[in-house]
Design a protein around this motif. Structure first.
Motif, PDB file in Angstrom:
ATOM      1  N   THR A  29     -72.678 -53.857  -7.711  1.00  0.00           N
ATOM      2  CA  THR A  29     -72.177 -53.153  -8.887  1.00  0.00           C
ATOM      3  C   THR A  29     -73.037 -53.501 -10.094  1.00  0.00           C
ATOM      4  O   THR A  29     -73.764 -54.513 -10.089  1.00  0.00           O
ATOM      5  CB  THR A  29     -70.720 -53.538  -9.187  1.00  0.00           C
ATOM      6  OG1 THR A  29     -70.670 -54.923  -9.562  1.00  0.00           O
ATOM      7  CG2 THR A  29     -69.828 -53.285  -7.981  1.00  0.00           C
ATOM      8  N   ALA A  30     -72.909 -52.699 -11.140  1.00  0.00           N
ATOM      9  CA  ALA A  30     -73.677 -52.946 -12.362  1.00  0.00           C
ATOM     10  C   ALA A  30     -73.310 -54.286 -12.984  1.00  0.00           C
ATOM     11  O   ALA A  30     -74.161 -54.976 -13.551  1.00  0.00           O
ATOM     12  CB  ALA A  30     -73.456 -51.813 -13.357  1.00  0.00           C
ATOM     13  N   ASP A  31     -72.039 -54.667 -12.861  1.00  0.00           N
ATOM     14  CA  ASP A  31     -71.600 -55.937 -13.444  1.00  0.00           C
ATOM     15  C   ASP A  31     -72.347 -57.126 -12.850  1.00  0.00           C
ATOM     16  O   ASP A  31     -72.517 -58.156 -13.520  1.00  0.00           O
ATOM     17  CB  ASP A  31     -70.098 -56.131 -13.233  1.00  0.00           C
ATOM     18  CG  ASP A  31     -69.257 -55.252 -14.160  1.00  0.00           C
ATOM     19  OD1 ASP A  31     -69.817 -54.792 -15.179  1.00  0.00           O
ATOM     20  OD2 ASP A  31     -68.081 -55.018 -13.853  1.00  0.00           O
ATOM     21  N   MET A  32     -72.773 -57.014 -11.616  1.00  0.00           N
ATOM     22  CA  MET A  32     -73.495 -58.114 -10.967  1.00  0.00           C
ATOM     23  C   MET A  32     -74.863 -58.352 -11.596  1.00  0.00           C
ATOM     24  O   MET A  32     -75.442 -59.433 -11.441  1.00  0.00           O
ATOM     25  CB  MET A  32     -73.667 -57.823  -9.468  1.00  0.00           C
ATOM     26  CG  MET A  32     -72.378 -57.804  -8.687  1.00  0.00           C
ATOM     27  SD  MET A  32     -72.668 -57.456  -6.937  1.00  0.00           S
ATOM     28  CE  MET A  32     -70.998 -57.532  -6.279  1.00  0.00           C
ATOM     29  N   PHE A  33     -75.385 -57.351 -12.315  1.00  0.00           N
ATOM     30  CA  PHE A  33     -76.702 -57.468 -12.935  1.00  0.00           C
ATOM     31  C   PHE A  33     -76.623 -57.961 -14.381  1.00  0.00           C
ATOM     32  O   PHE A  33     -77.648 -58.259 -14.990  1.00  0.00           O
ATOM     33  CB  PHE A  33     -77.431 -56.122 -12.893  1.00  0.00           C
ATOM     34  CG  PHE A  33     -77.979 -55.768 -11.544  1.00  0.00           C
ATOM     35  CD1 PHE A  33     -79.314 -55.970 -11.242  1.00  0.00           C
ATOM     36  CD2 PHE A  33     -77.143 -55.238 -10.561  1.00  0.00           C
ATOM     37  CE1 PHE A  33     -79.820 -55.641  -9.996  1.00  0.00           C
ATOM     38  CE2 PHE A  33     -77.640 -54.908  -9.314  1.00  0.00           C
ATOM     39  CZ  PHE A  33     -78.979 -55.111  -9.019  1.00  0.00           C
ATOM     40  N   LYS A  34     -75.401 -58.010 -14.902  1.00  0.00           N
ATOM     41  CA  LYS A  34     -75.252 -58.428 -16.294  1.00  0.00           C
ATOM     42  C   LYS A  34     -75.655 -59.890 -16.472  1.00  0.00           C
ATOM     43  O   LYS A  34     -75.332 -60.739 -15.650  1.00  0.00           O
ATOM     44  CB  LYS A  34     -73.809 -58.236 -16.763  1.00  0.00           C
ATOM     45  CG  LYS A  34     -73.433 -56.784 -17.030  1.00  0.00           C
ATOM     46  CD  LYS A  34     -72.014 -56.687 -17.577  1.00  0.00           C
ATOM     47  CE  LYS A  34     -71.655 -55.240 -17.909  1.00  0.00           C
ATOM     48  NZ  LYS A  34     -70.269 -55.130 -18.436  1.00  0.00           N
ATOM     49  N   ASN A  35     -76.364 -60.140 -17.557  1.00  0.00           N
ATOM     50  CA  ASN A  35     -76.752 -61.501 -17.953  1.00  0.00           C
ATOM     51  C   ASN A  35     -77.695 -62.195 -16.977  1.00  0.00           C
ATOM     52  O   ASN A  35     -77.863 -63.417 -17.030  1.00  0.00           O
ATOM     53  CB  ASN A  35     -75.505 -62.383 -18.154  1.00  0.00           C
ATOM     54  CG  ASN A  35     -74.555 -61.818 -19.187  1.00  0.00           C
ATOM     55  OD1 ASN A  35     -74.980 -61.317 -20.224  1.00  0.00           O
ATOM     56  ND2 ASN A  35     -73.260 -61.883 -18.897  1.00  0.00           N
TER      57      ASN A  35
END
Length: 239
Positions: free
Chosen positions: A119-125
């Motif tokens: 998911t996109a959240d896994m790429f955050k930060n």
């Protein structure tokens, strides 16, 4: 023969030349102290460390981490300046998708990510290298053809496919070679890097100061020297 005229010309010439010589001697002495005591090789290496530090900043990683990545990347023909560009592009593309939902990453999240549980959240930060590794891990899990793998890799950054041997199998190639670079003592820690960069900056400032001093000395003696040249030219015409 008018000896007074010749003596006068000699005095004017000598005075001007002494002024120039004195200024040049001061600059030469200062430059000799700097380059002789520190060493031209050290200053050259300091410049290279500064360049590496700048490339690491562009790539969005620490200097020590960038050195390890660059050591590994060189084994597959990717020089550190190109590596810096690749990681910058990765950061830009991931950031673009996070902000707008568009760009090359959009194809990945539409066609690949749902199939492999990303998911996109896994790429955050994530840092550039970590985001890149997660991206490649997803492509591998999707069992793409070589052509499709190349398409998705190059969409993220030009020449990124060249790093694939290091990114495969969870980035085993990068990990192994990074550790090798550490074991061989090839990695300059971040504190030492900052110290060397400061030295390079100080020397650049010193060179600028010496150039300014030289220019001021030249400007100061220029009218006097011009007068001597004009005087000797007139003297040559008369005699």
């Amino acid at each position: 023969m008018n000896y007074d005229v010749i003596i006068n010309a000699k005095d004017k010439t000598g005075g001007a030349l002494r002024g120039i010589t004195k200024g040049i001697s001061a600059i030469t002495a200062a430059a000799t102290v700097a380059t002789g005591a520190i060493g031209a090789l050290i200053l050259r290496n300091a410049g290279l460390v500064k360049e590496m530090s700048n490339q690491a900043r562009v790539a969005g990683v620490s200097a020590s981490e960038f050195q390890k990545l660059a050591f590994a990347a060189k084994t597959v023909g990717i020089e550190q300046d190109k590596l810096s560009d690749i990681l910058k592009d990765v950061n830009d593309k991931v950031g673009d998708f996070m902000q707008t939902g568009a760009g090359p990453m959009a194809d990945f999240f539409e066609n690949i990510a749902p199939k492999v549980g990303l998911t996109a959240d896994m790429f955050k930060n994530l840092s550039g290298p970590d985001a890149l590794q997660l991206y490649v891990d997803g492509l591998e899990k999707a069992n793409l053809s070589q052509a499709d793998m190349t398409f998705y890799m190059e969409a993220l950054a030009s020449d990124l496919t060249g790093l694939l041997p290091l990114l495969q199998n969870g980035g085993r190639g990068f990990a192994t070679l990074s550790q090798q670079a550490m074991d061989m003592g090839l990695i300059l820690d971040d504190i030492s890097t900052r110290s060397v960069v400061q030295l390079s900056n100080s020397f650049d400032t010193f060179k600028s100061i010496m150039t300014s001093v030289g220019n001021n000395i030249t400007a100061g003696v220029a009218p006097q020297l011009q007068g001597v040249i004009d005087y000797l030219s007139d003297l040559a015409i008369k005699y």
